[in-house]
Design a protein around this motif. Structure first.
Motif, PDB file in Angstrom:
ATOM      1  N   VAL A 111     119.621   4.596 -12.449  1.00 35.57           N
ATOM      2  CA  VAL A 111     118.720   3.607 -11.856  1.00 35.57           C
ATOM      3  C   VAL A 111     117.345   4.249 -11.733  1.00 35.57           C
ATOM      4  O   VAL A 111     117.186   5.294 -11.084  1.00 35.57           O
ATOM      5  N   THR A 112     116.346   3.658 -12.340  1.00 34.66           N
ATOM      6  CA  THR A 112     115.015   4.248 -12.380  1.00 34.66           C
ATOM      7  C   THR A 112     114.305   4.128 -11.038  1.00 34.66           C
ATOM      8  O   THR A 112     114.688   3.343 -10.163  1.00 34.66           O
ATOM      9  N   GLU A 115     113.163   0.600 -10.311  1.00 38.90           N
ATOM     10  CA  GLU A 115     114.267  -0.273  -9.903  1.00 38.90           C
ATOM     11  C   GLU A 115     114.661  -0.015  -8.459  1.00 38.90           C
ATOM     12  O   GLU A 115     114.968  -0.953  -7.708  1.00 38.90           O
ATOM     13  N   ARG A 116     114.662   1.239  -8.053  1.00 37.99           N
ATOM     14  CA  ARG A 116     115.012   1.564  -6.669  1.00 37.99           C
ATOM     15  C   ARG A 116     113.950   1.067  -5.689  1.00 37.99           C
ATOM     16  O   ARG A 116     114.269   0.525  -4.630  1.00 37.99           O
ATOM     17  N   GLY A 118     111.650  -1.285  -6.332  1.00 45.00           N
ATOM     18  CA  GLY A 118     111.498  -2.734  -6.437  1.00 45.00           C
ATOM     19  C   GLY A 118     110.152  -3.188  -6.952  1.00 45.00           C
ATOM     20  O   GLY A 118     109.877  -4.395  -7.008  1.00 45.00           O
ATOM     21  N   SER A 120     106.417  -1.800  -9.534  1.00 45.53           N
ATOM     22  CA  SER A 120     105.730  -0.821 -10.357  1.00 45.53           C
ATOM     23  C   SER A 120     104.329  -1.331 -10.625  1.00 45.53           C
ATOM     24  O   SER A 120     104.062  -2.547 -10.554  1.00 45.53           O
ATOM     25  N   GLY A 143     109.439  -6.369  -9.024  1.00 46.46           N
ATOM     26  CA  GLY A 143     110.428  -6.551 -10.087  1.00 46.46           C
ATOM     27  C   GLY A 143     110.061  -5.956 -11.426  1.00 46.46           C
ATOM     28  O   GLY A 143     110.830  -6.078 -12.389  1.00 46.46           O
ATOM     29  N   ASP A 145     109.912  -3.170 -14.127  1.00 46.78           N
ATOM     30  CA  ASP A 145     110.617  -1.931 -14.436  1.00 46.78           C
ATOM     31  C   ASP A 145     110.751  -1.818 -15.949  1.00 46.78           C
ATOM     32  O   ASP A 145     110.161  -2.612 -16.688  1.00 46.78           O
ATOM     33  N   GLU A 147     112.972  -2.595 -18.061  1.00 49.24           N
ATOM     34  CA  GLU A 147     113.494  -3.783 -18.742  1.00 49.24           C
ATOM     35  C   GLU A 147     112.640  -5.013 -18.503  1.00 49.24           C
ATOM     36  O   GLU A 147     112.739  -5.980 -19.263  1.00 49.24           O
ATOM     37  N   HIS A 148     111.846  -5.006 -17.467  1.00 51.46           N
ATOM     38  CA  HIS A 148     111.009  -6.146 -17.097  1.00 51.46           C
ATOM     39  C   HIS A 148     109.568  -5.646 -17.019  1.00 51.46           C
ATOM     40  O   HIS A 148     109.054  -5.333 -15.950  1.00 51.46           O
ATOM     41  N   ASP A 166     112.249  10.064 -13.881  1.00 51.16           N
ATOM     42  CA  ASP A 166     113.068   9.336 -14.848  1.00 51.16           C
ATOM     43  C   ASP A 166     113.062  10.034 -16.201  1.00 51.16           C
ATOM     44  O   ASP A 166     114.111  10.161 -16.856  1.00 51.16           O
TER      45      ASP A 166
END
Length: 334
Positions: A111-112, A115-116, A118, A120, A143, A145, A147-148, A166
């Motif tokens: 888990v990056t 993501e932790r 919530g 960026s 939200g 990250d 992937e998003h 990471d």
């Protein structure tokens, strides 16, 4: 059988050798055998090119020619000095891709940082100054990250919204999986490789972009998408992308490396110190032994020319994540 011979045998057997990814930079092991110039790492699919040992002028005097109010942004590039890298090393020809990072996450459940937490850095935010003028820049985005990202980024794009932590976790996974000592490049290795054999101002050469094919930077297309962007934009060129571009989209430098200038900033192994060039060793510098911030290099799709020079230094805390920061892998040559 030596490690060099074993590596050569494996790559010949798998077809991983290529003479097209880099100019001739070989070292003879015998009159009839030469070391490979590139190989494809089979787990990640990333191609690595061999960077020869050598010396170069690290840093710059760029700040001296800038208006006094701006000199502070470039002060840590000085003094320029001769630095020697005593051994060949491998450097990935591109930034680490979304596809490679996805494999890492799938195998480990990692888990990056973003993501932790919530969020960026990467949400376009408009602010108004005391005179009522509006300008835009990146602010924290909920939200966001790897992937998003905030835009459509395929598996062949560089992974972003990743912290130094990471990147280090990815490196450790690949080391454990392959048994090979992959790592992040040192700041000195990065600058040496980015400038190419002639150690140019930008990875593509000495000149400012004229065709849009030099690299992915803050250009006309970026300006059209973000017309109130706070910082300078080179509107005379169009590189074809607003945000990240697929890795390897632009031509390689003389060492066979893509996107060393632009696309995304790249984490280096080194801790940061503003005065390190005053005291660091002249051979194989590894950065200061203490410090909470890490170096990242190379500029991004949203950055202006002074920040795209290969000598430009930036830094951030190890947990920092942003839409324009990724990483590239290195490996010491045997």
């Amino acid at each position: 059988m030596s490690l060099k011979t074993l590596l050569l045998s494996v790559m010949l057997a798998t077809g991983a050798l290529s003479a097209s990814a880099a100019p001739p930079q070989t070292a003879a092991t015998s009159p009839s055998v030469t070391l490979p110039r590139s190989f494809v790492e089979p787990v990640t699919g990333l191609r690595f090119v061999r960077i020869p040992a050598g010396s170069f002028i690290m840093g710059s005097r760029f700040g001296e020619a800038q208006p006094e109010a701006d000199r502070k942004w470039y002060a840590d590039e000085a003094p320029s000095r001769t630095v020697t890298l005593s051994g060949d090393f491998w450097l990935a020809s591109t930034e680490t891709t979304v596809a490679a990072f996805r494999l890492f996450v799938a195998e480990t459940g990692y888990v990056t940082t973003a993501e932790r937490v919530g969020e960026s850095l990467g949400d376009y935010t408009l602010t108004t100054d005391a005179q009522g003028r509006q300008s835009g820049q990146w602010g924290p985005g909920n939200g966001l990250d790897w992937e998003h990202t905030g835009w459509k980024a395929g598996d062949d794009h560089p992974v972003v919204h990743v912290s130094w932590t990471d990147a280090a976790a990815f490196v450790q996974w690949l080391r454990d999986k392959t048994g090979r000592p992959f790592r992040l490049p040192s700041e000195a290795e990065w600058e040496y490789a980015a400038g190419g054999p002639d150690h140019a101002v930008y990875s593509w050469g000495e000149h400012e972009p004229v065709t849009g094919q030099e690299g992915n930077i803050a250009d006309a297309r970026f300006a059209a998408a973000y017309p109130q962007w706070k910082y300078p934009v080179l509107k005379s060129v169009d590189d074809g992308f607003v945000h990240t571009a697929p890795v390897g989209r632009y031509r390689a430098n003389g060492f066979g490396l893509h996107d060393m200038t632009g696309n995304v900033w790249e984490w280096c192994a080194d801790r940061y110190a503003a005065d390190y060039y005053l005291s660091g060793p002249a051979q194989d510098p590894q950065g200061p032994s203490t410090g909470s911030q890490r170096v990242h290099r190379g500029g991004g799709f949203d950055w202006e020319l002074p920040y795209l020079r290969v000598a430009k230094r930036r830094r951030a805390d190890e947990q920092t994540t942003a839409a324009n920061i990724g990483f590239r892998l290195a490996l010491q040559a045997e």
